[in-house]
Design an enzyme around this catalytic site. Structure first.
Site, PDB file in Angstrom:
ATOM      1  N   ILE A   1       0.853  -1.200   0.000  1.00 30.10           N
ATOM      2  CA  ILE A   1       0.000   0.000   0.000  1.00 30.10           C
ATOM      3  C   ILE A   1       0.886   1.245   0.000  1.00 30.10           C
ATOM      4  O   ILE A   1       0.648   2.203  -0.744  1.00 30.10           O
ATOM      5  CB  ILE A   1      -0.959   0.000   1.216  1.00 30.10           C
ATOM      6  CG1 ILE A   1      -1.998  -1.120   1.070  1.00 30.10           C
ATOM      7  CG2 ILE A   1      -1.659   1.357   1.365  1.00 30.10           C
ATOM      8  CD1 ILE A   1      -2.957  -1.272   2.233  1.00 30.10           C
TER       9      ILE A   1
ATOM     10  N   ASP B   1     -14.422   1.016   1.125  1.00 34.19           N
ATOM     11  CA  ASP B   1     -15.760   0.429   0.965  1.00 34.19           C
ATOM     12  C   ASP B   1     -16.725   1.482   0.414  1.00 34.19           C
ATOM     13  O   ASP B   1     -17.547   1.199  -0.460  1.00 34.19           O
ATOM     14  CB  ASP B   1     -16.247  -0.102   2.316  1.00 34.19           C
ATOM     15  CG  ASP B   1     -15.163  -0.907   2.989  1.00 34.19           C
ATOM     16  OD1 ASP B   1     -14.758  -1.924   2.409  1.00 34.19           O
ATOM     17  OD2 ASP B   1     -14.665  -0.501   4.053  1.00 34.19           O
TER      18      ASP B   1
ATOM     19  N   HIS C   1     -15.012  -2.878   8.687  1.00 34.27           N
ATOM     20  CA  HIS C   1     -14.398  -3.119   7.375  1.00 34.27           C
ATOM     21  C   HIS C   1     -14.189  -4.625   7.247  1.00 34.27           C
ATOM     22  O   HIS C   1     -13.093  -5.155   7.498  1.00 34.27           O
ATOM     23  CB  HIS C   1     -13.076  -2.364   7.240  1.00 34.27           C
ATOM     24  CG  HIS C   1     -12.339  -2.761   5.998  1.00 34.27           C
ATOM     25  ND1 HIS C   1     -12.793  -2.469   4.743  1.00 34.27           N
ATOM     26  CD2 HIS C   1     -11.199  -3.490   5.816  1.00 34.27           C
ATOM     27  CE1 HIS C   1     -11.971  -2.979   3.838  1.00 34.27           C
ATOM     28  NE2 HIS C   1     -10.990  -3.607   4.471  1.00 34.27           N
TER      29      HIS C   1
HETATM   30  P1  NAD Z   1       2.263  -5.635   2.997  1.00 29.32           P
HETATM   31  O1  NAD Z   1       2.488  -6.957   3.637  1.00 29.32           O
HETATM   32  O2  NAD Z   1       2.681  -5.415   1.601  1.00 29.32           O
HETATM   33  O3  NAD Z   1       2.958  -4.531   3.883  1.00 29.32           O
HETATM   34  C1  NAD Z   1       2.824  -4.489   5.265  1.00 29.32           C
HETATM   35  C2  NAD Z   1       4.045  -3.809   5.800  1.00 29.32           C
HETATM   36  O4  NAD Z   1       3.851  -3.629   7.192  1.00 29.32           O
HETATM   37  C3  NAD Z   1       5.319  -4.653   5.619  1.00 29.32           C
HETATM   38  O5  NAD Z   1       6.359  -3.847   5.094  1.00 29.32           O
HETATM   39  C4  NAD Z   1       5.633  -5.101   7.034  1.00 29.32           C
HETATM   40  O6  NAD Z   1       7.006  -5.283   7.270  1.00 29.32           O
HETATM   41  C5  NAD Z   1       5.066  -3.920   7.814  1.00 29.32           C
HETATM   42  N1  NAD Z   1       4.844  -4.179   9.228  1.00 29.32           N
HETATM   43  C6  NAD Z   1       4.481  -5.331   9.801  1.00 29.32           C
HETATM   44  N2  NAD Z   1       4.441  -5.171  11.131  1.00 29.32           N
HETATM   45  C7  NAD Z   1       4.776  -3.888  11.389  1.00 29.32           C
HETATM   46  C8  NAD Z   1       4.918  -3.122  12.562  1.00 29.32           C
HETATM   47  N3  NAD Z   1       4.735  -3.663  13.757  1.00 29.32           N
HETATM   48  N4  NAD Z   1       5.276  -1.826  12.452  1.00 29.32           N
HETATM   49  C9  NAD Z   1       5.492  -1.279  11.237  1.00 29.32           C
HETATM   50  N5  NAD Z   1       5.394  -1.957  10.080  1.00 29.32           N
HETATM   51  C10 NAD Z   1       5.030  -3.247  10.170  1.00 29.32           C
HETATM   52  O7  NAD Z   1       0.710  -5.293   3.204  1.00 29.32           O
HETATM   53  P2  NAD Z   1      -0.160  -4.175   2.468  1.00 29.32           P
HETATM   54  O8  NAD Z   1      -0.721  -4.756   1.229  1.00 29.32           O
HETATM   55  O9  NAD Z   1       0.593  -2.903   2.417  1.00 29.32           O
HETATM   56  O10 NAD Z   1      -1.401  -4.073   3.485  1.00 29.32           O
HETATM   57  C11 NAD Z   1      -1.219  -3.532   4.779  1.00 29.32           C
HETATM   58  C12 NAD Z   1      -2.482  -3.758   5.616  1.00 29.32           C
HETATM   59  O11 NAD Z   1      -3.573  -3.026   5.082  1.00 29.32           O
HETATM   60  C13 NAD Z   1      -2.961  -5.199   5.679  1.00 29.32           C
HETATM   61  O12 NAD Z   1      -3.405  -5.465   6.989  1.00 29.32           O
HETATM   62  C14 NAD Z   1      -4.157  -5.227   4.735  1.00 29.32           C
HETATM   63  O13 NAD Z   1      -5.054  -6.269   5.055  1.00 29.32           O
HETATM   64  C15 NAD Z   1      -4.735  -3.877   5.052  1.00 29.32           C
HETATM   65  N6  NAD Z   1      -5.711  -3.349   4.102  1.00 29.32           N
HETATM   66  C16 NAD Z   1      -6.744  -2.625   4.618  1.00 29.32           C
HETATM   67  C17 NAD Z   1      -7.680  -2.079   3.791  1.00 29.32           C
HETATM   68  C18 NAD Z   1      -8.829  -1.265   4.350  1.00 29.32           C
HETATM   69  O14 NAD Z   1      -9.735  -0.894   3.570  1.00 29.32           O
HETATM   70  N7  NAD Z   1      -8.883  -0.953   5.634  1.00 29.32           N
HETATM   71  C19 NAD Z   1      -7.582  -2.268   2.405  1.00 29.32           C
HETATM   72  C20 NAD Z   1      -6.508  -2.989   1.905  1.00 29.32           C
HETATM   73  C21 NAD Z   1      -5.569  -3.536   2.758  1.00 29.32           C
HETATM   74  C1  LMR Z   2      -9.708  -4.906   1.119  1.00 24.26           C
HETATM   75  O1  LMR Z   2     -10.835  -4.549   1.473  1.00 24.26           O
HETATM   76  O2  LMR Z   2      -9.302  -4.821  -0.051  1.00 24.26           O
HETATM   77  C2  LMR Z   2      -8.773  -5.516   2.141  1.00 24.26           C
HETATM   78  O3  LMR Z   2      -9.123  -5.085   3.422  1.00 24.26           O
HETATM   79  C3  LMR Z   2      -8.800  -6.998   2.043  1.00 24.26           C
HETATM   80  C4  LMR Z   2      -7.884  -7.626   3.049  1.00 24.26           C
HETATM   81  O4  LMR Z   2      -8.371  -8.470   3.820  1.00 24.26           O
HETATM   82  O5  LMR Z   2      -6.673  -7.288   3.059  1.00 24.26           O
END
Ligand code: NAD
Ligand code: LMR
Length: 325
Positions: free
Chosen positions: A17, A160, A188
């Site tokens: 992200i 969302d 979410h």
């Molecule tokens: P990713 O695995 O590519 O990156 C996560 C990063 O967080 C990694 O670099 C990891 O080393 C780091 N990390 C882990 N523990 C940590 C800590 N204690 N402190 C700091 N950094 C830490 O994942 P991503 O694709 O970037 O997604 C990140 C999060 O966002 C996931 O939990 C995913 O499910 C969530 N997400 C939420 C939504 C939403 O709508 N709320 C949407 C998409 C993804």
């Molecule tokens: C999304 O809504 O795309 C993410 O929260 C899905 C997920 O579980 O990482």
């Protein structure tokens, strides 16, 4: 005259992200094209080498607004005097993994970060939690940051909300920008409730423009609610660019205002709409002058009541499990 820089703390900085988010923040998409920023990036020790590569790329963009970049594995250093905090870092869900499996690992991360926020961030800082399970992580963060204003700790429902707008716009054959008063309530997670009961486009009720209640209940709601899983299935990884975009929309609108438009934010419940206090729950808000305000006085019909109660019950169970209650 150059404005004093805003300090923006971002966790999970080496992840997917952030590979989109950091560059857009550096370009000025949150605070605007005249506001210098200092990026304070946090990741875990094992990710520091990858983060070094991202830093090189940020440097290579020569963003005029970037006045400094801090890269660290210490949350107190990352949150020091922060004005805005994007908590993205957590363990992402992968193919076949249940959200429930994420609770324990992430509760520990957000406990540590809550304490650091309490110690180091500006008391006016605006915080968005993106890392899943976002609402519950935000509640855990708040529980460990007793001296930090709880109202400033929010969770991301904007992805969302944006998904909901796009689906409505396509079906009703209207422009996304013309849709008003759409809302996503709750967690979410697939239990969220995309609510079209007040939504309008160009002054007409969306429900009438579309005229298909069965489509709304049987196709639209599950499509929005399960979109995250559909993307994981297709990409083999969680949504990233659209998640970064939604995080920017959330923070941008909170800071700059929504001009009366409703947006959905996960905010600490004040008990209104029968949402139990203690939860961080998606509700419709408007933003003005750097403050969000829950939309009040919405009529909740029997269907909406059932859907809101279901998603709140899930949120309560998640929080109880994460807190070991
Ligand atoms: P990713 O695995 O590519 O990156 C996560 C990063 O967080 C990694 O670099 C990891 O080393 C780091 N990390 C882990 N523990 C940590 C800590 N204690 N402190 C700091 N950094 C830490 O994942 P991503 O694709 O970037 O997604 C990140 C999060 O966002 C996931 O939990 C995913 O499910 C969530 N997400 C939420 C939504 C939403 O709508 N709320 C949407 C998409 C993804
Ligand atoms: C999304 O809504 O795309 C993410 O929260 C899905 C997920 O579980 O990482």
């Amino acid at each position: 005259m150059t404005l004093p820089a805003k300090r923006i703390a971002i966790t999970g900085a080496a992840g997917q992200i952030c590979y989109s988010l950091l560059f857009r923040i550096a370009k000025g998409d949150v605070y605007g094209p005249d506001q210098p920023v200092i990026l304070q990036l946090l990741d875990i020790p094992q990710a520091m080498e990858a983060l070094r590569g991202v830093l090189m790329e940020l440097e290579d963009c020569a963003f005029p607004l970037v006045q400094g970049i801090v890269a660290t594995d210490d949350p107190v250093t990352a949150f020091k005097d922060a004005d805005a905090v994007f908590l993205v870092g957590s363990r992402p869900r992968s193919k076949g993994m249940e959200r429930a499996d994420l609770l324990a690992v992430n509760a520990e991360i957000f406990k540590v970060q809550g304490k650091a926020l309490n110690e180091a961030a500006s008391r006016d800082a605006k915080v968005i939690v993106v890392g899943n399970p976002a609402n519950t992580n935000a509640a855990i963060l708040a529980a460990h940051a007793p001296d930090f204003p709880a109202a400033n700790i929010t969770a991301m429902l904007r992805l969302d909300h944006n998904r909901f707008l796009s689906q409505l716009a396509t079906k009703a054959d209207v422009a996304v920008r013309d849709i008003e008063k759409a809302a996503v309530w709750g967690n979410h997670s697939p239990s969220m409730f995309p609510d079209w009961s007040n939504a309008q486009a160009n002054g007409k009720a969306i429900s009438q423009l579309i005229g298909d209640e069965a489509w709304y209940r049987e196709t639209l709601i599950p499509t929005v609610a399960k979109r995250g899983s559909a993307i994981i299935e297709a990409r083999g990884a969680s949504s990233a660019a659209s998640a970064a975009n939604a995080a920017i929309d959330h923070m941008h609108d909170w800071i700059n205002g929504t001009d009366g438009k409703w947006v959905s934010m996960g905010v600490p419940s004040d008990g209104s709409y029968g949402i139990p206090e203690g939860l961080i729950c998606g509700v419709p808000v408007t933003c003005e002058g750097g403050v969000y305000t829950r939309v009040e006085g919405i009529e909740i019909d029997d269907f909406a009541r059932k859907m809101i109660d279901l998603t709140c019950a899930e949120l309560k169970d998640e929080l109880d499990a994460a807190l070991g209650r």
